[in-house]
Design a protein around this motif. Sequence first.
Motif, PDB file in Angstrom:
ATOM      1  N   ASN A   8      -1.898 -20.848   0.540  1.00  0.00           N
ATOM      2  CA  ASN A   8      -1.720 -19.955  -0.612  1.00  0.00           C
ATOM      3  C   ASN A   8      -0.287 -19.952  -1.118  1.00  0.00           C
ATOM      4  N   TYR A   9       0.605 -20.599  -0.372  1.00  0.00           N
ATOM      5  CA  TYR A   9       2.023 -20.544  -0.718  1.00  0.00           C
ATOM      6  C   TYR A   9       2.558 -21.879  -1.233  1.00  0.00           C
ATOM      7  N   ASN A  10       1.648 -22.690  -1.772  1.00  0.00           N
ATOM      8  CA  ASN A  10       2.053 -23.922  -2.428  1.00  0.00           C
ATOM      9  C   ASN A  10       2.521 -23.622  -3.849  1.00  0.00           C
ATOM     10  N   ILE A  74      -1.233 -14.431   5.749  1.00  0.00           N
ATOM     11  CA  ILE A  74      -0.526 -13.149   5.713  1.00  0.00           C
ATOM     12  C   ILE A  74      -0.387 -12.582   7.121  1.00  0.00           C
ATOM     13  N   ALA A  75      -1.467 -12.659   7.911  1.00  0.00           N
ATOM     14  CA  ALA A  75      -1.397 -12.184   9.295  1.00  0.00           C
ATOM     15  C   ALA A  75      -0.387 -13.000  10.099  1.00  0.00           C
ATOM     16  N   LEU A  76      -0.368 -14.315   9.886  1.00  0.00           N
ATOM     17  CA  LEU A  76       0.577 -15.181  10.585  1.00  0.00           C
ATOM     18  C   LEU A  76       2.003 -14.857  10.169  1.00  0.00           C
ATOM     19  N   LEU A  77       2.210 -14.638   8.881  1.00  0.00           N
ATOM     20  CA  LEU A  77       3.550 -14.312   8.398  1.00  0.00           C
ATOM     21  C   LEU A  77       4.024 -12.981   8.983  1.00  0.00           C
ATOM     22  N   LYS A 393      10.819  -1.539   7.586  1.00  0.00           N
ATOM     23  CA  LYS A 393      10.351  -2.036   6.278  1.00  0.00           C
ATOM     24  C   LYS A 393       9.115  -2.901   6.486  1.00  0.00           C
ATOM     25  N   ASP A 394       8.041  -2.603   5.772  1.00  0.00           N
ATOM     26  CA  ASP A 394       6.779  -3.318   5.989  1.00  0.00           C
ATOM     27  C   ASP A 394       6.171  -3.723   4.650  1.00  0.00           C
ATOM     28  N   PRO A 395       6.547  -4.893   4.156  1.00  0.00           N
ATOM     29  CA  PRO A 395       5.977  -5.328   2.876  1.00  0.00           C
ATOM     30  C   PRO A 395       4.487  -5.649   2.980  1.00  0.00           C
ATOM     31  N   PHE A 396       3.984  -5.765   4.220  1.00  0.00           N
ATOM     32  CA  PHE A 396       2.585  -6.156   4.423  1.00  0.00           C
ATOM     33  C   PHE A 396       1.615  -4.987   4.261  1.00  0.00           C
ATOM     34  N   THR A 397       2.153  -3.799   3.941  1.00  0.00           N
ATOM     35  CA  THR A 397       1.268  -2.688   3.576  1.00  0.00           C
ATOM     36  C   THR A 397       0.656  -2.926   2.200  1.00  0.00           C
ATOM     37  N   PHE A 398       1.404  -3.679   1.353  1.00  0.00           N
ATOM     38  CA  PHE A 398       0.993  -3.971  -0.025  1.00  0.00           C
ATOM     39  C   PHE A 398       0.706  -2.687  -0.802  1.00  0.00           C
ATOM     40  N   LYS A 399       1.558  -1.701  -0.558  1.00  0.00           N
ATOM     41  CA  LYS A 399       1.452  -0.433  -1.268  1.00  0.00           C
ATOM     42  C   LYS A 399       2.781  -0.109  -1.918  1.00  0.00           C
ATOM     43  N   GLY A 400       2.741   0.741  -2.954  1.00  0.00           N
ATOM     44  CA  GLY A 400       3.962   1.184  -3.607  1.00  0.00           C
ATOM     45  C   GLY A 400       4.795   0.020  -4.091  1.00  0.00           C
ATOM     46  N   GLN A 401       6.067  -0.004  -3.702  1.00  0.00           N
ATOM     47  CA  GLN A 401       6.987  -1.037  -4.169  1.00  0.00           C
ATOM     48  C   GLN A 401       6.607  -2.426  -3.650  1.00  0.00           C
ATOM     49  N   LYS A 403       3.409  -3.530  -3.504  1.00  0.00           N
ATOM     50  CA  LYS A 403       2.041  -3.811  -3.942  1.00  0.00           C
ATOM     51  C   LYS A 403       1.877  -5.250  -4.410  1.00  0.00           C
ATOM     52  N   GLU A 404       2.814  -5.737  -5.195  1.00  0.00           N
ATOM     53  CA  GLU A 404       2.670  -7.081  -5.757  1.00  0.00           C
ATOM     54  C   GLU A 404       2.982  -8.184  -4.750  1.00  0.00           C
ATOM     55  N   CYS A 405       3.521  -7.811  -3.568  1.00  0.00           N
ATOM     56  CA  CYS A 405       3.831  -8.824  -2.553  1.00  0.00           C
ATOM     57  C   CYS A 405       2.573  -9.558  -2.078  1.00  0.00           C
ATOM     58  N   GLU A 406       1.419  -8.897  -2.139  1.00  0.00           N
ATOM     59  CA  GLU A 406       0.193  -9.477  -1.603  1.00  0.00           C
ATOM     60  C   GLU A 406      -0.168 -10.776  -2.305  1.00  0.00           C
ATOM     61  N   SER A 407       0.089 -10.852  -3.592  1.00  0.00           N
ATOM     62  CA  SER A 407      -0.284 -12.043  -4.358  1.00  0.00           C
ATOM     63  C   SER A 407       0.923 -12.915  -4.705  1.00  0.00           C
ATOM     64  N   CYS A 408       2.087 -12.554  -4.189  1.00  0.00           N
ATOM     65  CA  CYS A 408       3.312 -13.276  -4.554  1.00  0.00           C
ATOM     66  C   CYS A 408       3.505 -14.495  -3.658  1.00  0.00           C
ATOM     67  N   LYS A 409       3.688 -15.652  -4.267  1.00  0.00           N
ATOM     68  CA  LYS A 409       3.888 -16.883  -3.507  1.00  0.00           C
ATOM     69  C   LYS A 409       5.248 -16.931  -2.823  1.00  0.00           C
ATOM     70  N   LEU A 410       6.121 -16.001  -3.162  1.00  0.00           N
ATOM     71  CA  LEU A 410       7.446 -15.980  -2.555  1.00  0.00           C
ATOM     72  C   LEU A 410       7.527 -15.077  -1.332  1.00  0.00           C
ATOM     73  N   LEU A 411       6.405 -14.493  -0.926  1.00  0.00           N
ATOM     74  CA  LEU A 411       6.433 -13.558   0.191  1.00  0.00           C
ATOM     75  C   LEU A 411       7.060 -14.156   1.453  1.00  0.00           C
ATOM     76  N   PRO A 412       6.724 -15.398   1.857  1.00  0.00           N
ATOM     77  CA  PRO A 412       7.375 -15.946   3.061  1.00  0.00           C
ATOM     78  C   PRO A 412       8.868 -16.182   2.854  1.00  0.00           C
ATOM     79  N   PHE A 413       9.257 -16.304   1.616  1.00  0.00           N
ATOM     80  CA  PHE A 413      10.638 -16.630   1.266  1.00  0.00           C
ATOM     81  C   PHE A 413      11.516 -15.379   1.282  1.00  0.00           C
ATOM     82  N   CYS A 414      11.005 -14.264   0.718  1.00  0.00           N
ATOM     83  CA  CYS A 414      11.852 -13.071   0.623  1.00  0.00           C
ATOM     84  C   CYS A 414      11.369 -11.922   1.499  1.00  0.00           C
TER      85      CYS A 414
END
Length: 459
Positions: A8-10, A74-77, A393-401, A403-414
Motif C-alpha cells: 500500500n506504500y508504493n 499498518i500492524a507491522l508498521l 503519540k499514536d498515529p495508528f489510532t487514526f482519530k482526530g489529527q 485521521k488522514e494517516c490511515e490512507s496516507c502513503k507517507l505514514l512509514p516515512f513520517c
Amino acid sequence: MNNYKQSNYNIVFENDNDGVWIYNTFSGDMFKLDDNVFYYLKNNKIEELSKNYPDIYNSLIENGSIIKYNIDEIALLKYLNLKRKYSNNMLNLMLVLTKNCNFDCTYCFERKENSNFTLEVEKNILELVKNKIKQINVLNIGWFGGEPLLKMDTIKRLGRDFKKISKKYSVEYYSVINTNGYYLNLENFEELLNVKTRNFDITIDGPAEYHNKSRPLKGGGETYHRIISNLLEIGNKYNINSLSSINTIINLRVNVSNKNKNILKTWMQNDLPNKLKNIVRIYFAPVSIGGEKNSNAEKINPLDTIGSIGKYQNIIYDLTKFAQNLGFLTASGTMGLVPTYTACESENENRYVILPDGGIAKCPIIMNRLGELDKKGDIIITKESEYIRWMTKDPFTFKGQFKECESCKLLPFCVGGCMKNIVKTGNKGCSLFKNDFNEYLKIVKLEKMNLLKYETVKG
C-alpha cells in the motif's frame, strides 16, 4: 493463485527524462520500471508479472514493493514503531554543552544564556552511561550548543571517558556534532575524530556578503572566510574517501530563505571553492519560524521564509540538482533511504537532551524541560503528564489529527509527524515533503544514483 500483493506504500513517479520509478516508503527503496512491468503493477496483475518477469518480480519483493498477501502493513508498521521507540539497545544523548555562542544568527531557534556544563553535570552524565552500559549495544552522543566548540575541553574530557567505558563493555560508540564551523580548524577536527565524532554538520548560508549578515559574530564581525579556511585546511589532509574509510561525513548545510534563494546558484558555481567537493556533502534546509521563547526564530518575518511546503520543495530540488551538476555530493534526500519507523529520535525512550544545568528534555529545538539528571545518574521525570504525552503519540489510532494517516502513503516515512510541532501548535506535524512528495523522490533518486557512482569510483 499468487500469494503476493502490492504494498500500500508504493509511489510511482516519473523522474524527468529518466522513465518511471517506484518508491516504497516502508522499505525506503526504489526501483526503475520498464513499460511492461509498470503495466502489470498499474493493473495489479501480480501473477502475470511473476510469470513473465521472475527476476524483476523477485527484486520487487526484496525491496518491499510486493509483499505477502496476508501481511497487514499498518500492524507491522505499528509493531516496528513500538519496537524502535521502546528499544533499550541504544543510548542516545544530545549534550547541550553550553547555551553560549560566538555567533548571533538572525534566525537562531535558541535563547542565548551564559550557562555551561559543570564538572558535576559531567559526572552525573558518566553515571548515567555507567548505569545503562550493560543493557545497550550502541552509545550515540551528540555535541550540541549554543556553539559546542566553545567547550572543546569538555568534549575531549567526556569523549575520552565515553570511549573507555564503551571499550570496556564492547559497546559501539560514536558521536555527532552541530557546529557553526568557526573553531573547526584541523587541530579541533582531529581531536573530534579522536573521540569518534563521525558526523559533522556545519552551516554556510551562501556568499560571504549574505552569510556574514545572517550569521555574524556576536557583537559584529565576519565569519564566512574563517569557516571556508577551516574546511580547506581539513581538505588538505582528508577527502571524502579517507573520511568514508572511518565512517565519517562532513555535511554543509545551507539555510534557504526568500533573501538568499536567488543567489545560491551563482555562489556555488563561482565562489564556493571546488576543493570542497572532495570533503563535504551539501544540503539545503528552510529558514523557519519557531524555537525557544524569545529566540530570534520567534521574531522572523513570515515573508522572509520560503512559504508553502510545495514551493520550498521545488526550490530545494532545483538547488540540489544544480549542486550535483557541479560535482557536489548532496545529502538533502538521503534520510528517505533508511526508514527508522519513528518520526524523530526524540520519540525514543532511550534518547534524552541534557541541558547545561542537568535538566532533561526530549527535543533540542524547543528544549522542553521535563526532568532532571541526579547525582546517581538517574533521570527523574518531574513533568510526568508532558513526558507521557510525548512518549505515547499514536498515529495508528487514526482519530482526530491522525485521521488522514490511515490512507496516507507517507505514514512509514513520517509516522504521524513531528512531535515538536504537535506540542507547540496542537495540530498535526506532517512531513515537510507531504504536499509535493514526488519532487522529494526526485532528490532521493538523484542522490542514490550519485552515491552509487561515488561508491563505484571509491571501490
